[in-house]
Design a protein around this motif. Structure first.
Motif, PDB file in Angstrom:
ATOM      1  N   GLY A   1       0.662  -1.227   0.553  1.00  0.00           N
ATOM      2  CA  GLY A   1       0.014  -0.142   0.195  1.00  0.00           C
ATOM      3  C   GLY A   1       1.031   1.486  -0.003  1.00  0.00           C
TER       4      GLY A   1
ATOM      5  N   HIS B   1       1.380   2.964   2.806  1.00  0.00           N
ATOM      6  CA  HIS B   1       2.574   3.552   3.426  1.00  0.00           C
ATOM      7  C   HIS B   1       3.193   1.817   3.473  1.00  0.00           C
ATOM      8  CE1 HIS B   1      -1.140   5.629   4.941  1.00  0.00           C
ATOM      9  NE2 HIS B   1       0.242   6.132   5.378  1.00  0.00           N
TER      10      HIS B   1
ATOM     11  N   LYS C   1       2.760  -5.317   8.897  1.00  0.00           N
ATOM     12  CA  LYS C   1       2.475  -4.314   8.599  1.00  0.00           C
ATOM     13  C   LYS C   1       3.859  -3.894   8.342  1.00  0.00           C
ATOM     14  CE  LYS C   1       0.888  -0.315   6.509  1.00  0.00           C
ATOM     15  NZ  LYS C   1      -0.472  -0.557   5.204  1.00  0.00           N
TER      16      LYS C   1
ATOM     17  N   GLU D   1      -3.179  -9.948  14.054  1.00  0.00           N
ATOM     18  CA  GLU D   1      -3.834 -10.878  14.327  1.00  0.00           C
ATOM     19  C   GLU D   1      -4.346 -11.282  12.409  1.00  0.00           C
ATOM     20  OE1 GLU D   1      -6.881 -12.854  16.508  1.00  0.00           O
ATOM     21  OE2 GLU D   1      -6.105 -11.839  18.106  1.00  0.00           O
TER      22      GLU D   1
ATOM     23  N   GLN E   1      -6.365 -11.810   8.950  1.00  0.00           N
ATOM     24  CA  GLN E   1      -7.979 -12.517   9.877  1.00  0.00           C
ATOM     25  C   GLN E   1      -8.362 -13.024   8.871  1.00  0.00           C
ATOM     26  OE1 GLN E   1     -10.229 -10.537  11.778  1.00  0.00           O
ATOM     27  NE2 GLN E   1      -8.189 -10.491  12.284  1.00  0.00           N
TER      28      GLN E   1
ATOM     29  N   ASN F   1      -6.768   6.911   7.181  1.00  0.00           N
ATOM     30  CA  ASN F   1      -6.969   5.976   5.782  1.00  0.00           C
ATOM     31  C   ASN F   1      -7.821   4.935   6.229  1.00  0.00           C
ATOM     32  OD1 ASN F   1      -5.436   4.922   4.069  1.00  0.00           O
ATOM     33  ND2 ASN F   1      -3.773   3.964   4.490  1.00  0.00           N
TER      34      ASN F   1
ATOM     35  N   LYS G   1     -10.312   3.376   4.460  1.00  0.00           N
ATOM     36  CA  LYS G   1     -11.431   2.479   2.959  1.00  0.00           C
ATOM     37  C   LYS G   1     -10.737   0.750   2.851  1.00  0.00           C
ATOM     38  CE  LYS G   1      -5.737   2.301   1.744  1.00  0.00           C
ATOM     39  NZ  LYS G   1      -5.254   2.702   0.529  1.00  0.00           N
TER      40      LYS G   1
ATOM     41  N   SER H   1      -9.834  -1.410   2.129  1.00  0.00           N
ATOM     42  CA  SER H   1      -8.898  -2.349   2.114  1.00  0.00           C
ATOM     43  C   SER H   1      -8.290  -2.249   3.346  1.00  0.00           C
ATOM     44  CB  SER H   1      -7.939  -2.052   0.953  1.00  0.00           C
ATOM     45  OG  SER H   1      -7.300  -0.824   1.361  1.00  0.00           O
ATOM     46  N   ASN H   2      -8.583  -1.917   4.280  1.00  0.00           N
ATOM     47  CA  ASN H   2      -8.199  -1.198   5.785  1.00  0.00           C
ATOM     48  C   ASN H   2      -9.574  -2.129   6.360  1.00  0.00           C
ATOM     49  OD1 ASN H   2      -6.085  -0.852   5.168  1.00  0.00           O
ATOM     50  ND2 ASN H   2      -6.085   1.300   5.826  1.00  0.00           N
TER      51      ASN H   2
ATOM     52  N   GLU I   1      -5.836  -0.974  11.102  1.00  0.00           N
ATOM     53  CA  GLU I   1      -4.434   0.455  10.617  1.00  0.00           C
ATOM     54  C   GLU I   1      -4.852   1.951  11.246  1.00  0.00           C
ATOM     55  OE1 GLU I   1      -2.703   0.449   6.710  1.00  0.00           O
ATOM     56  OE2 GLU I   1      -1.818  -1.701   6.975  1.00  0.00           O
TER      57      GLU I   1
HETATM   58  N1  LIG Z   1      -4.598  -8.357   9.716  1.00  0.00           N
HETATM   59  C1  LIG Z   1      -5.137  -8.595   7.286  1.00  0.00           C
HETATM   60  N2  LIG Z   1      -5.526 -10.115   8.210  1.00  0.00           N
HETATM   61  C2  LIG Z   1      -5.757 -10.066   6.682  1.00  0.00           C
HETATM   62  N3  LIG Z   1      -5.892  -9.335   5.416  1.00  0.00           N
HETATM   63  C3  LIG Z   1      -4.833  -7.961   5.454  1.00  0.00           C
HETATM   64  C4  LIG Z   1      -4.230  -8.552   6.915  1.00  0.00           C
HETATM   65  N4  LIG Z   1      -3.577  -6.596   7.040  1.00  0.00           N
HETATM   66  C5  LIG Z   1      -3.918  -6.239   5.748  1.00  0.00           C
HETATM   67  N5  LIG Z   1      -4.286  -7.235   5.262  1.00  0.00           N
HETATM   68  C6  LIG Z   1      -4.656  -7.356   3.551  1.00  0.00           C
HETATM   69  O1  LIG Z   1      -3.454  -7.416   2.601  1.00  0.00           O
HETATM   70  C7  LIG Z   1      -2.981  -6.304   1.919  1.00  0.00           C
HETATM   71  C8  LIG Z   1      -1.963  -5.151   1.371  1.00  0.00           C
HETATM   72  O2  LIG Z   1      -2.575  -4.663   3.090  1.00  0.00           O
HETATM   73  P1  LIG Z   1      -1.645  -2.670   3.011  1.00  0.00           P
HETATM   74  O3  LIG Z   1      -2.308  -2.423   4.280  1.00  0.00           O
HETATM   75  O4  LIG Z   1      -0.965  -2.525   2.689  1.00  0.00           O
HETATM   76  O5  LIG Z   1      -2.721  -2.719   0.978  1.00  0.00           O
HETATM   77  P2  LIG Z   1      -3.393  -1.165   1.891  1.00  0.00           P
HETATM   78  O6  LIG Z   1      -4.501  -1.284   2.531  1.00  0.00           O
HETATM   79  O7  LIG Z   1      -3.792  -1.092  -0.317  1.00  0.00           O
HETATM   80  O8  LIG Z   1      -2.580   0.049   1.265  1.00  0.00           O
HETATM   81  P3  LIG Z   1      -2.597   0.936   3.057  1.00  0.00           P
HETATM   82  O9  LIG Z   1      -3.593   1.069   3.998  1.00  0.00           O
HETATM   83  O10 LIG Z   1      -0.907   1.113   2.764  1.00  0.00           O
HETATM   84  O11 LIG Z   1      -3.017   2.663   2.145  1.00  0.00           O
HETATM   85  C9  LIG Z   1      -4.707  -6.002   1.749  1.00  0.00           C
HETATM   86  O12 LIG Z   1      -5.743  -6.301   0.986  1.00  0.00           O
HETATM   87  C10 LIG Z   1      -5.448  -5.899   3.168  1.00  0.00           C
HETATM   88  O13 LIG Z   1      -6.405  -6.424   2.795  1.00  0.00           O
END
Ligand SMILES: Nc1ncnc2c1ncn2[C@@H]1O[C@H](COP(=O)(O)OP(=O)(O)OP(=O)(O)O)[C@@H](O)[C@H]1O
Length: 634
Positions: free
Chosen positions: A357, A359, A377, A422, A424, A474, A476, A478-479, A492
């Motif tokens: 991502g 970050h 992360k 953890e 997910q 942040n 969204k 994906s978080n 996050e």
């Molecule tokens: N604890 C977790 N369990 C399962 N999947 C996770 C977990 N944390 C992050 N992910 C997944 O890992 C991938 C990368 O996460 P990352 O946070 O780097 O990407 P992002 O959310 O797109 O960017 P950013 O938060 O840096 O702006 C994402 O698809 C996210 O859903």
């Protein structure tokens, strides 16, 4: 005033050209179209104005059989019309087109309906520059030639071009936003673009050279079929057409020759290079394997350059010794991991890159001791001091909500920070939304309870962290992660950098002379309001089934559709089929639209948002109960 006069003169010229100077006869004496009245104040027939700005927004003159000319210069060259006109409909007027190259000056057009006229020749390239267009109808005209690249218009939702003599390939439209499409009864050729099969066969019929789904014609058999002549439309060809087709045949023959030559040369080259490419493929395979699955190596191995994983080098790149590193992993108060999670265990465990991502990167780490799967992360270049980071992590650890994923441990060095969560199992909300595109179901009740869970959690976190000035920063899809019961867990929380904080504060004119930590009560407000905007976008994603990305600014798309009162077109089609009461979807949409208000002060507080969503969910639960009990009675 001068603008108004110019606009009025232009409109009078426009109607005179349309009607061959017969507008009074055609529209009637009470239509208003004359020099002694005003188009907006006197409500000219077919003209709609904005009540506040008193400027022309819509012109609808359908079915008058004017038989004259629509000259785009006449209205699009007049700024006071072009700047506000977004709806132009001249259907079934038997018009000819003139100076259509100027149509792109009417740049705010979202709806352009020119069906049922006598437009001829090829469609001007300038149509493809109408970037705001949502619906275009050029059907039932005499248009020929190749279409301009209308696929450049990213928000296009409807295209009707049936009954013309258009040829060439259908532009590669992104059909995911489309609600209607028809190119039947033309001379289009080649393959129907991907996802074009969501429209019925009737959208494509009578294009003898067109192939691919949903038509039965397979593409590979196209040339033979076309040559055999069996399926050719039986109509006599004009001289121009004969010349055009002879030209095509000559070009076709030349192309075939060139292709044959190329194929012959390539075959020769291929034989020579066979061994080489096999070698290259081996390399590619090895490379893919390395980047997908990494093993976090010990410090010694890394020094020898044994691993090219970002994570291992991240941990190792700190200039501290192995013991120092191990001591600096701070395990927070999670009962499962409190016993035994050490940095060495993390380093030894196999890890897999989940994504990168803005970050940093996230790795899935299968830890043996304690036995659990973690998501680590790695944040590089985060401009936050070690002590500030530690303070923030410890503060966040004290604030627990079931729908917020807490960090179980963190590590901090000058160059990078690691955060351990953890893992997910059910992926992220983003993945579920993307699944809709490939036909996976995502029920309304799940969407609504995810929205309610996130809103509750955000309300709680905002309240607890208001004084410390820590928003999510942040938010969204994906978080938003989903646990095994499909309950949302916001991930996050609080990882916002000071640069991002300054940007938001600058945008909201809240900036003070010092945009650095610590954030105070007064300057933190816009940051929390930014979370509300972000949550609004998540609500819109849940309702539309579309995902916010660089190509689609979801909030402005939704607002522009709603402005024209097509509420239903906003919703994910599968939701409309599933949900009994559209009212609750509309209510949730209203909450979302309030959250994405441009002005931060106008956005509701997160408490208000949470309350509104809980009310919608309660109503939904009640309606399910009622329908369940009704069905039992029956
Ligand atoms: N604890 C977790 N369990 C399962 N999947 C996770 C977990 N944390 C992050 N992910 C997944 O890992 C991938 C990368 O996460 P990352 O946070 O780097 O990407 P992002 O959310 O797109 O960017 P950013 O938060 O840096 O702006 C994402 O698809 C996210 O859903």
């Amino acid at each position: 005033d001068e603008d108004e006069t110019l606009a009025k003169d232009a409109l009078l010229k426009f109607i005179a050209e349309l009607s061959n100077n017969n507008s009074t006869l055609i529209l009637g004496t009470n239509s208003g179209w004359n020099s002694t009245s005003d188009p907006c104040e006197d409500n000219w027939l077919g003209v709609t104005c904005n009540s506040k700005t008193v400027s022309v927004e819509k012109i609808i003159l359908d079915g008058y059989n004017f038989t004259g000319t629509f000259d785009a210069n006449t209205i699009c060259n007049v700024e006071s019309i072009a700047d506000t006109l977004f709806f132009l409909s001249l259907k079934n007027d038997l018009l000819q087109g003139e100076n259509m190259d100027s149509i792109d000056k009417c740049k705010h057009l979202t709806h352009l309906f020119l069906g049922g006229n006598r437009f001829s020749g090829s469609l001007s390239q300038s149509f493809s520059r109408l970037n705001n267009l949502k619906k275009l109808d050029i059907s039932n005209n005499e248009l020929s030639g190749i279409l301009p690249d209308l696929s450049r218009i990213s928000g296009l939702m409807e295209f009707k071009a049936q009954n013309n003599q258009l040829s060439g390939e259908i532009p590669e439209f992104d059909f995911s936003n489309f609600v209607a499409f028809n190119v039947s009864f033309n001379n289009f050729s080649g393959l129907i673009p991907p996802e074009g099969d969501q429209f019925p066969i009737s959208s494509y019929i009578d294009n003898p050279l067109l192939c691919g789904a949903p038509l039965a014609t397979k593409c590979s058999s196209l040339p033979e079929e076309a040559d055999s002549g069996d399926n050719k439309p039986k109509r006599s060809l004009s001289r121009d057409e004969i010349l055009m087709f002879s030209g095509y045949i000559l070009i076709g023959l030349a192309l075939v020759l060139v292709i044959l030559l190329c194929v012959y040369r390539k075959r020769k080259q291929k034989q020579k290079k066979k061994e080489l490419s096999l070698e290259a493929m081996k390399k590619v395979a090895a490379f893919d394997h390395d980047s997908d699955m990494i093993t976090i190596t010990s410090m010694d191995q890394s020094k020898k350059g044994a691993s090219n994983s970002g994570f291992s080098s991240a941990a190792i790149s700190s200039d501290e010794s192995n013991t120092a590193v191990s001591q600096s992993l701070v395990v927070l108060t999670s009962p499962e991991v409190n016993n035994g999670l050490r940095f060495e265990n993390l380093l030894k465990a196999p890890a897999e890159l989940l994504g990168r991502g803005k970050h940093g990167s996230v790795y899935k780490v299968m830890c043996d001791n304690p036995k659990m799967t973690l998501a680590v992360k790695r944040i590089k270049d985060w401009s936050i001091s070690g002590s500030e980071f530690k303070k923030r992590m410890q503060k966040l650890d004290q604030i627990r909500h079931p729908n917020v994923l807490p960090a179980v441990a963190f590590y901090s060095s000058r160059q990078e920070k690691l955060l351990v969560y953890e893992y997910q199992n059910n992926g992220s909300l983003l993945q579920h939304l993307q699944g809709i595109q490939t036909g996976q179901t995502f029920h309304w009740s799940s969407r609504l309870s995810i929205a309610a869970g996130v809103a509750d959690a955000l309300a709680f976190m905002h309240q607890e962290l208001q004084h410390d000035g820590i928003p999510h920063g942040n938010l969204k899809s994906s978080n938003i992660l989903l646990n095994k019961n499909m309950e949302p867990r916001i991930s996050e929380y609080g990882l916002m950098s000071s640069t991002e904080i300054s940007t938001i504060q600058n945008q909201t004119q809240f900036a003070s002379s010092s945009n650095v930590f610590p954030i105070t009560d007064e300057n933190a407000e816009p940051l929390f309001k930014a979370d509300i905007y972000a949550f609004g976008v998540i609500l819109l994603e849940l309702l539309t089934g579309k995902v916010q990305n660089n190509g689609l600014e979801l909030a402005s798309w939704v607002v522009s559709v709603l402005r024209e009162e097509w509420t239903v077109e906003v919703f994910d089609r599968t939701l409309i089929q599933e949900v009994a009461s559209e009212e609750r979807m509309v209510n949730l949409l209203q909450v979302a639209v309030k959250c994405v208000n441009h002005s931060p002060e106008a956005r509701p507080s997160i408490n208000q948002v949470a309350l509104m969503i809980t009310t919608i969910r309660d109503e939904d639960d009640r309606s399910i109960d009622v329908s369940a009990s009704t069905s039992t009675i029956i």
